[in-house]
Scaffold this active site. Structure first.
Site, PDB file in Angstrom:
ATOM      1  N   LYS A  17      -3.156   4.809  11.904  1.00  0.00           N
ATOM      2  CA  LYS A  17      -3.791   3.594  12.447  1.00  0.00           C
ATOM      3  C   LYS A  17      -3.076   3.122  13.713  1.00  0.00           C
ATOM      4  O   LYS A  17      -3.709   2.855  14.731  1.00  0.00           O
ATOM      5  CB  LYS A  17      -3.763   2.460  11.405  1.00  0.00           C
ATOM      6  CG  LYS A  17      -4.510   2.763  10.131  1.00  0.00           C
ATOM      7  CD  LYS A  17      -4.500   1.580   9.185  1.00  0.00           C
ATOM      8  CE  LYS A  17      -3.136   1.166   8.714  1.00  0.00           C
ATOM      9  NZ  LYS A  17      -2.449   2.126   7.817  1.00  0.00           N
ATOM     10  N   ARG A  93      -6.253  -6.570   4.524  1.00  0.00           N
ATOM     11  CA  ARG A  93      -5.662  -5.674   3.533  1.00  0.00           C
ATOM     12  C   ARG A  93      -6.067  -6.065   2.126  1.00  0.00           C
ATOM     13  O   ARG A  93      -5.717  -5.355   1.185  1.00  0.00           O
ATOM     14  CB  ARG A  93      -4.145  -5.805   3.626  1.00  0.00           C
ATOM     15  CG  ARG A  93      -3.460  -4.639   4.246  1.00  0.00           C
ATOM     16  CD  ARG A  93      -1.986  -4.953   4.227  1.00  0.00           C
ATOM     17  NE  ARG A  93      -1.177  -3.809   4.415  1.00  0.00           N
ATOM     18  CZ  ARG A  93      -0.787  -3.357   5.590  1.00  0.00           C
ATOM     19  NH1 ARG A  93      -1.188  -3.910   6.687  1.00  0.00           N
ATOM     20  NH2 ARG A  93       0.002  -2.328   5.641  1.00  0.00           N
ATOM     21  N   ARG A 130       8.381  10.245  10.175  1.00  0.00           N
ATOM     22  CA  ARG A 130       8.135   9.290  11.272  1.00  0.00           C
ATOM     23  C   ARG A 130       9.432   8.655  11.773  1.00  0.00           C
ATOM     24  O   ARG A 130      10.274   8.242  10.990  1.00  0.00           O
ATOM     25  CB  ARG A 130       7.201   8.167  10.803  1.00  0.00           C
ATOM     26  CG  ARG A 130       7.062   7.072  11.873  1.00  0.00           C
ATOM     27  CD  ARG A 130       5.959   6.104  11.599  1.00  0.00           C
ATOM     28  NE  ARG A 130       6.155   5.364  10.369  1.00  0.00           N
ATOM     29  CZ  ARG A 130       5.248   4.543   9.854  1.00  0.00           C
ATOM     30  NH1 ARG A 130       4.094   4.377  10.463  1.00  0.00           N
ATOM     31  NH2 ARG A 130       5.499   3.900   8.741  1.00  0.00           N
ATOM     32  N   ARG A 162      11.967   3.657  10.285  1.00  0.00           N
ATOM     33  CA  ARG A 162      11.607   2.292   9.875  1.00  0.00           C
ATOM     34  C   ARG A 162      12.251   1.973   8.525  1.00  0.00           C
ATOM     35  O   ARG A 162      12.344   2.847   7.668  1.00  0.00           O
ATOM     36  CB  ARG A 162      10.081   2.200   9.754  1.00  0.00           C
ATOM     37  CG  ARG A 162       9.469   1.216  10.731  1.00  0.00           C
ATOM     38  CD  ARG A 162       7.978   1.344  10.797  1.00  0.00           C
ATOM     39  NE  ARG A 162       7.283   0.895   9.597  1.00  0.00           N
ATOM     40  CZ  ARG A 162       5.960   0.767   9.494  1.00  0.00           C
ATOM     41  NH1 ARG A 162       5.197   1.035  10.539  1.00  0.00           N
ATOM     42  NH2 ARG A 162       5.400   0.366   8.385  1.00  0.00           N
ATOM     43  N   ARG A 173       3.949   1.117  -1.270  1.00  0.00           N
ATOM     44  CA  ARG A 173       2.897   0.764  -0.302  1.00  0.00           C
ATOM     45  C   ARG A 173       1.619   1.546  -0.590  1.00  0.00           C
ATOM     46  O   ARG A 173       0.520   0.993  -0.519  1.00  0.00           O
ATOM     47  CB  ARG A 173       3.378   1.062   1.127  1.00  0.00           C
ATOM     48  CG  ARG A 173       4.261  -0.049   1.688  1.00  0.00           C
ATOM     49  CD  ARG A 173       5.282   0.480   2.686  1.00  0.00           C
ATOM     50  NE  ARG A 173       4.691   1.096   3.853  1.00  0.00           N
ATOM     51  CZ  ARG A 173       5.297   2.031   4.583  1.00  0.00           C
ATOM     52  NH1 ARG A 173       6.488   2.488   4.260  1.00  0.00           N
ATOM     53  NH2 ARG A 173       4.696   2.520   5.637  1.00  0.00           N
TER      54      ARG A 173
HETATM   55  P1  AP5 Z   1       1.117   5.795  12.143  1.00  0.00           P
HETATM   56  O1  AP5 Z   1       0.138   5.716  13.264  1.00  0.00           O
HETATM   57  O2  AP5 Z   1       2.443   5.122  12.335  1.00  0.00           O
HETATM   58  O3  AP5 Z   1       0.456   5.356  10.745  1.00  0.00           O
HETATM   59  P2  AP5 Z   1      -0.106   3.957  10.251  1.00  0.00           P
HETATM   60  O4  AP5 Z   1      -1.456   4.222   9.668  1.00  0.00           O
HETATM   61  O5  AP5 Z   1      -0.006   2.931  11.346  1.00  0.00           O
HETATM   62  O6  AP5 Z   1       0.868   3.659   9.036  1.00  0.00           O
HETATM   63  P3  AP5 Z   1       1.876   2.457   8.747  1.00  0.00           P
HETATM   64  O7  AP5 Z   1       2.984   3.016   7.896  1.00  0.00           O
HETATM   65  O8  AP5 Z   1       2.273   1.753  10.008  1.00  0.00           O
HETATM   66  O9  AP5 Z   1       1.032   1.526   7.878  1.00  0.00           O
HETATM   67  P4  AP5 Z   1       1.599   0.378   6.999  1.00  0.00           P
HETATM   68  O10 AP5 Z   1       0.371  -0.246   6.473  1.00  0.00           O
HETATM   69  O11 AP5 Z   1       2.582   0.826   5.996  1.00  0.00           O
HETATM   70  O12 AP5 Z   1       2.465  -0.501   7.973  1.00  0.00           O
HETATM   71  P5  AP5 Z   1       2.170  -1.847   8.757  1.00  0.00           P
HETATM   72  O13 AP5 Z   1       3.055  -1.850   9.922  1.00  0.00           O
HETATM   73  O14 AP5 Z   1       0.722  -2.087   8.941  1.00  0.00           O
HETATM   74  O15 AP5 Z   1       1.352   7.353  11.851  1.00  0.00           O
HETATM   75  C1  AP5 Z   1       2.306   7.783  10.905  1.00  0.00           C
HETATM   76  C2  AP5 Z   1       3.052   9.013  11.409  1.00  0.00           C
HETATM   77  O16 AP5 Z   1       2.130  10.095  11.529  1.00  0.00           O
HETATM   78  C3  AP5 Z   1       3.679   8.833  12.802  1.00  0.00           C
HETATM   79  O17 AP5 Z   1       4.920   9.461  12.822  1.00  0.00           O
HETATM   80  C4  AP5 Z   1       2.697   9.540  13.742  1.00  0.00           C
HETATM   81  O18 AP5 Z   1       3.357  10.081  14.866  1.00  0.00           O
HETATM   82  C5  AP5 Z   1       2.117  10.625  12.847  1.00  0.00           C
HETATM   83  N1  AP5 Z   1       0.717  10.951  13.166  1.00  0.00           N
HETATM   84  C6  AP5 Z   1      -0.265  10.066  13.534  1.00  0.00           C
HETATM   85  N2  AP5 Z   1      -1.433  10.726  13.741  1.00  0.00           N
HETATM   86  C7  AP5 Z   1      -1.178  12.045  13.468  1.00  0.00           C
HETATM   87  C8  AP5 Z   1      -1.988  13.226  13.483  1.00  0.00           C
HETATM   88  N3  AP5 Z   1      -3.301  13.195  13.820  1.00  0.00           N
HETATM   89  N4  AP5 Z   1      -1.407  14.406  13.143  1.00  0.00           N
HETATM   90  C9  AP5 Z   1      -0.080  14.448  12.799  1.00  0.00           C
HETATM   91  N5  AP5 Z   1       0.742  13.361  12.773  1.00  0.00           N
HETATM   92  C10 AP5 Z   1       0.202  12.181  13.103  1.00  0.00           C
HETATM   93  O19 AP5 Z   1       2.685  -2.935   7.688  1.00  0.00           O
HETATM   94  C11 AP5 Z   1       4.052  -3.029   7.322  1.00  0.00           C
HETATM   95  C12 AP5 Z   1       4.244  -4.094   6.252  1.00  0.00           C
HETATM   96  O20 AP5 Z   1       3.904  -5.386   6.767  1.00  0.00           O
HETATM   97  C13 AP5 Z   1       3.361  -3.964   4.995  1.00  0.00           C
HETATM   98  O21 AP5 Z   1       3.888  -3.071   4.056  1.00  0.00           O
HETATM   99  C14 AP5 Z   1       3.339  -5.421   4.500  1.00  0.00           C
HETATM  100  O22 AP5 Z   1       4.541  -5.758   3.841  1.00  0.00           O
HETATM  101  C15 AP5 Z   1       3.275  -6.212   5.790  1.00  0.00           C
HETATM  102  N6  AP5 Z   1       1.891  -6.516   6.227  1.00  0.00           N
HETATM  103  C16 AP5 Z   1       1.280  -6.068   7.363  1.00  0.00           C
HETATM  104  N7  AP5 Z   1       0.020  -6.520   7.439  1.00  0.00           N
HETATM  105  C17 AP5 Z   1      -0.195  -7.264   6.319  1.00  0.00           C
HETATM  106  C18 AP5 Z   1      -1.341  -7.973   5.807  1.00  0.00           C
HETATM  107  N8  AP5 Z   1      -2.500  -7.997   6.476  1.00  0.00           N
HETATM  108  N9  AP5 Z   1      -1.215  -8.601   4.605  1.00  0.00           N
HETATM  109  C19 AP5 Z   1      -0.035  -8.584   3.935  1.00  0.00           C
HETATM  110  N10 AP5 Z   1       1.083  -7.936   4.352  1.00  0.00           N
HETATM  111  C20 AP5 Z   1       1.003  -7.275   5.540  1.00  0.00           C
HETATM  112 MG    MG Z   2       1.225   1.231  11.674  1.00  0.00          MG
END
Ligand code: AP5
Ligand code: MG
Length: 218
Positions: A17, A93, A130, A162, A173
């Protein structure tokens, strides 16, 4: 002129994402609104929100709905989002957040919610490898023989793992995704706003699928 876009990107942790929203934001000239990035910035700055969110994020839990809806509401009222739209990453979410988004988006409703589909086994591998730039958030994949020190190609910042990319937090998660976020797929399906996009392939291939889907719906 390129028209803007109003998009929600759903998908498991590690489905890409963040990677794709950065590109989509540039392509559609619409702000990339990542609630995870906003929370991590608050942690770094040591604000009250950051202090509250830190432990929850590191443990792989979810921050409260009311807080998250308040943050996104405020962000969506800014001029760039009002004029160009929004590329939402990590929000909504929960079904409560999705219903709140329909209310706060008002007369700027979303064009499409996309489920970026990548199997669990594959995201586990991506997340364990990552690495991210501490300063600008650029993503990298560790190959096992990484540069030391590892500096970001974009801004020169430190590239690190991270804090919530530990095996325990990743599994928590992913479990929360199945229980809390998967119901959103039904929610958007029922209201005919859902598209599924295959997230397996190179980042360029996935990007082409996403832009095609958004253009069809916009
Ligand atoms: P990446 O693009 O980083 O993946 P992502 O889908 O963004 O995954 P996240 O881990 O960031 O999602 P998350 O929901 O855990 O974290 P968030 O920051 O939103 O890609 C992953 C890896 O794959 C990278 O290394 C990339 O290079 C590689 N990659 C990408 N595309 C590829 C491809 N096509 N082929 C190969 N490799 C590839 O949230 C963090 C925390 O914040 C949550 O756990 C929660 O505690 C809190 N939070 C955030 N939003 C909310 C909400 N709305 N409500 C409540 N709590 C929240
Ligand atoms: Mg992300």
């Amino acid at each position: 002129m390129i028209p803007g876009a109003r998009v929600v990107l759903l998908g498991r942790q590690g489905s890409g994402k963040g990677t794709q929203c950065t590109r989509l934001s540039r392509h559609f000239v619409a702000p990339h609104i990542s609630t995870g990035d906003m929370l991590r910035a608050a942690v770094r700055e040591g604000t009250e929100l950051g202090r509250l969110a830190r432990e929850i994020i590191d443990a792989g839990g979810l921050v409260g709905d009311d807080i998250m809806v308040g943050i996104v509401d405020e962000r969506l009222q800014r001029d760039d989002a009002q004029i160009r739209g929004y590329i939402l990453d990590g929000f909504p979410r929960t079904v409560f957040q999705a219903e709140s988004l329909d209310r706060i988006a008002g007369d700027k409703p979303l064009h499409v919610a996309i489920d970026l589909d990548v199997p669990r086994a594959m995201v586990l591998d991506r997340l364990s490898r990552r690495r991210v730039c501490r300063d600008c958030g650029t993503n990298y994949q560790s190959t096992g023989s990484d540069p030391r020190p590892w500096l970001c190609d974009t801004c020169g910042g430190d590239v690190v793992q991270r804090d919530d990319d530990t095996p325990e937090a990743i599994n928590r998660r992913l479990d929360l995704y199945e229980s809390q976020t998967q119901p959103l797929i039904e929610f958007y399906g029922r209201t005919r706003r859902l598209e599924r996009v295959d997230g397996v392939g190179t980042p360029d291939e996935v990007f082409a699928r996403l832009t095609g889907t958004i253009e069809k719906r916009r």
